[in-house]
Design a protein around this motif. Sequence first.
Motif, mmCIF file in Angstrom:
data_model
loop_
_atom_site.group_PDB
_atom_site.id
_atom_site.type_symbol
_atom_site.label_atom_id
_atom_site.label_comp_id
_atom_site.label_asym_id
_atom_site.label_seq_id
_atom_site.Cartn_x
_atom_site.Cartn_y
_atom_site.Cartn_z
ATOM 1 N N LEU A 120 -19.132 17.863 14.714
ATOM 2 C CA LEU A 120 -19.015 16.644 15.509
ATOM 3 C C LEU A 120 -18.936 15.413 14.609
ATOM 4 C CD1 LEU A 120 -21.546 17.426 18.394
ATOM 5 C CD2 LEU A 120 -19.055 17.354 18.560
ATOM 6 N N ASP A 121 -19.801 15.356 13.588
ATOM 7 C CA ASP A 121 -19.767 14.236 12.640
ATOM 8 C C ASP A 121 -18.423 14.174 11.924
ATOM 9 O OD1 ASP A 121 -22.351 13.537 13.300
ATOM 10 O OD2 ASP A 121 -23.267 14.573 11.595
ATOM 11 N N TYR A 122 -17.920 15.341 11.517
ATOM 12 C CA TYR A 122 -16.627 15.414 10.832
ATOM 13 C C TYR A 122 -15.520 14.832 11.712
ATOM 14 C CZ TYR A 122 -12.257 17.623 9.302
ATOM 15 O OH TYR A 122 -10.954 17.858 8.927
ATOM 16 N N GLN A 123 -15.518 15.199 12.992
ATOM 17 C CA GLN A 123 -14.471 14.717 13.900
ATOM 18 C C GLN A 123 -14.551 13.201 14.098
ATOM 19 O OE1 GLN A 123 -13.412 17.703 17.253
ATOM 20 N NE2 GLN A 123 -15.574 18.021 16.847
ATOM 21 N N VAL A 124 -15.767 12.660 14.169
ATOM 22 C CA VAL A 124 -15.931 11.213 14.299
ATOM 23 C C VAL A 124 -15.368 10.512 13.062
ATOM 24 C CG1 VAL A 124 -17.615 9.334 14.393
ATOM 25 C CG2 VAL A 124 -17.900 11.330 15.864
ATOM 26 N N ASN A 125 -15.709 11.038 11.878
ATOM 27 C CA ASN A 125 -15.227 10.426 10.632
ATOM 28 C C ASN A 125 -13.698 10.475 10.541
ATOM 29 O OD1 ASN A 125 -17.817 9.825 9.761
ATOM 30 N ND2 ASN A 125 -18.064 11.773 8.683
ATOM 31 N N ILE A 126 -13.129 11.632 10.881
ATOM 32 C CA ILE A 126 -11.672 11.763 10.836
ATOM 33 C C ILE A 126 -11.023 10.840 11.869
ATOM 34 C CG2 ILE A 126 -9.727 13.327 11.247
ATOM 35 C CD1 ILE A 126 -11.080 13.771 8.573
ATOM 36 N N GLY A 127 -11.620 10.776 13.049
ATOM 37 C CA GLY A 127 -11.087 9.904 14.094
ATOM 38 C C GLY A 127 -11.067 8.448 13.671
ATOM 39 N N ASN A 128 -12.142 8.015 13.021
ATOM 40 C CA ASN A 128 -12.191 6.628 12.544
ATOM 41 C C ASN A 128 -11.126 6.363 11.492
ATOM 42 O OD1 ASN A 128 -14.326 5.984 14.226
ATOM 43 N ND2 ASN A 128 -15.891 6.431 12.682
ATOM 44 N N ARG A 129 -10.899 7.339 10.628
ATOM 45 C CA ARG A 129 -9.879 7.163 9.591
ATOM 46 C C ARG A 129 -8.470 7.149 10.186
ATOM 47 N NH1 ARG A 129 -11.427 11.563 5.253
ATOM 48 N NH2 ARG A 129 -13.437 11.855 6.264
ATOM 49 N N ILE A 130 -8.266 7.961 11.215
ATOM 50 C CA ILE A 130 -6.957 7.977 11.882
ATOM 51 C C ILE A 130 -6.688 6.619 12.547
ATOM 52 C CG2 ILE A 130 -5.688 8.947 13.836
ATOM 53 C CD1 ILE A 130 -6.922 11.671 13.116
ATOM 54 N N ILE A 131 -7.706 6.085 13.217
ATOM 55 C CA ILE A 131 -7.559 4.768 13.856
ATOM 56 C C ILE A 131 -7.243 3.690 12.811
ATOM 57 C CG2 ILE A 131 -8.809 2.950 15.084
ATOM 58 C CD1 ILE A 131 -10.316 5.229 16.554
ATOM 59 N N ALA A 132 -7.979 3.735 11.694
ATOM 60 C CA ALA A 132 -7.757 2.752 10.629
ATOM 61 C C ALA A 132 -6.349 2.867 10.069
ATOM 62 C CB ALA A 132 -8.789 2.936 9.522
ATOM 63 N N ALA A 133 -5.873 4.120 9.911
ATOM 64 C CA ALA A 133 -4.521 4.320 9.386
ATOM 65 C C ALA A 133 -3.478 3.762 10.347
ATOM 66 C CB ALA A 133 -4.277 5.813 9.132
ATOM 67 N N LEU A 134 -3.645 4.028 11.638
ATOM 68 C CA LEU A 134 -2.676 3.559 12.631
ATOM 69 C C LEU A 134 -2.682 2.040 12.778
ATOM 70 C CD1 LEU A 134 -3.185 6.299 15.379
ATOM 71 C CD2 LEU A 134 -1.232 6.058 13.836
ATOM 72 N N GLN A 135 -3.851 1.441 12.571
ATOM 73 C CA GLN A 135 -3.966 -0.009 12.691
ATOM 74 C C GLN A 135 -3.561 -0.747 11.419
ATOM 75 O OE1 GLN A 135 -8.064 -0.535 13.911
ATOM 76 N NE2 GLN A 135 -7.553 -0.381 16.099
ATOM 77 N N SER A 136 -3.304 -0.002 10.353
ATOM 78 C CA SER A 136 -2.988 -0.637 9.074
ATOM 79 C C SER A 136 -1.635 -1.341 9.089
ATOM 80 C CB SER A 136 -3.007 0.395 7.948
ATOM 81 O OG SER A 136 -1.937 1.329 8.114
ATOM 82 N N GLY A 137 -0.730 -0.853 9.953
ATOM 83 C CA GLY A 137 0.583 -1.484 10.050
ATOM 84 C C GLY A 137 1.539 -1.127 8.937
ATOM 85 N N THR A 138 1.167 -0.207 8.048
ATOM 86 C CA THR A 138 2.051 0.186 6.955
ATOM 87 C C THR A 138 3.148 1.109 7.482
ATOM 88 O OG1 THR A 138 0.634 2.077 6.418
ATOM 89 C CG2 THR A 138 0.177 0.007 5.272
ATOM 90 N N PRO A 139 4.290 1.164 6.782
ATOM 91 C CA PRO A 139 5.405 1.996 7.263
ATOM 92 C C PRO A 139 5.051 3.478 7.411
ATOM 93 C CG PRO A 139 6.136 0.472 5.551
ATOM 94 C CD PRO A 139 4.645 0.373 5.591
ATOM 95 N N ASP A 140 4.116 3.943 6.594
ATOM 96 C CA ASP A 140 3.753 5.365 6.648
ATOM 97 C C ASP A 140 2.461 5.604 7.433
ATOM 98 O OD1 ASP A 140 2.067 4.122 4.863
ATOM 99 O OD2 ASP A 140 2.119 5.739 3.371
ATOM 100 N N ALA A 141 2.090 4.679 8.309
ATOM 101 C CA ALA A 141 0.830 4.787 9.054
ATOM 102 C C ALA A 141 0.765 6.060 9.888
ATOM 103 C CB ALA A 141 0.638 3.564 9.937
ATOM 104 N N ALA A 142 1.847 6.366 10.601
ATOM 105 C CA ALA A 142 1.857 7.556 11.459
ATOM 106 C C ALA A 142 1.757 8.827 10.619
ATOM 107 C CB ALA A 142 3.119 7.579 12.308
#
Length: 271
Positions: A120-142
């Motif tokens: 569960l902790d692992y999924q929360v950490n990965i989820g937060n990183r995915i959100i941060a990546a998508l919100q970064s606005g960089t061309p390779d975010a997805a």
Amino acid sequence: MMKYAEYIEQIEIESLWSGRRHVVWNLDRRVNILSGVNGAGKSTIINKVVKGLAAGGEFPSHMLKGVHLRVFPDDARWIRYDVIRSFDRPVMNSEMLNKLDISLATELDWQLFNLQRKYLDYQVNIGNRIIAALQSGTPDAAEKAQRLSMPKQTFQNMIDDLFSETGKTIIRTENEIRFEQMGERLFPQQLSSGEKQMLIILLTVLVQDNEPHVLFLDEPEVSLHIDWQGRLIELILQLNPNVQIILATHSPAVIMKGWADNTTEVSDILM
């Protein structure tokens, strides 16, 4: 700041068996298999190292007397590590049984209970990183977000493939590990000993989150189907390429899938 070792280069144990033998074992970065007949000392050697790491991975000042580790980098003072022992004995601690809320629990059930929380902790950490990546606005975010989600998908695909003969599949909409078999919902504690064992090993490696870890495995072949024994090392390295495996076994199936050169007989490291 805690500086962690990437892997262990050498294990040295002085005065093993009442001072009669001395152990010097030079290790490979990735895979190390300690082989020998029952009673040769495989588990003794691993247990001596693990006991010194039990303080949380800070090793120089906590190792047992006569046990020395050389690590990379050499100025590291901490080790991330996991230990898996595969003997499925009953758990007699009533607190454990109450937490699991079942009438009978084994050591494998208790390990699964603790791993569920780490998952569960692992999924929360990965989820937060995915959100941060998508919100970064960089061309390779997805693309970054997809890469972050891949290890969990790889783990789920592995388990589905391994359990396919009995028709069990992971329910992917659940946050905790749950299975479906012919329309019936199953908890991990309802799996066979071999299935629990493989699930524990691969889930442990998944939640290492690609960090360098040392994974100690004491006779992991117990209860595992011979085909699973042969695939074990390959699956572990696929889930975490940064792990170092230190494995005690006497199973030819574990060794013969291309790991003969990574195998050391106990007699070869005794002086």
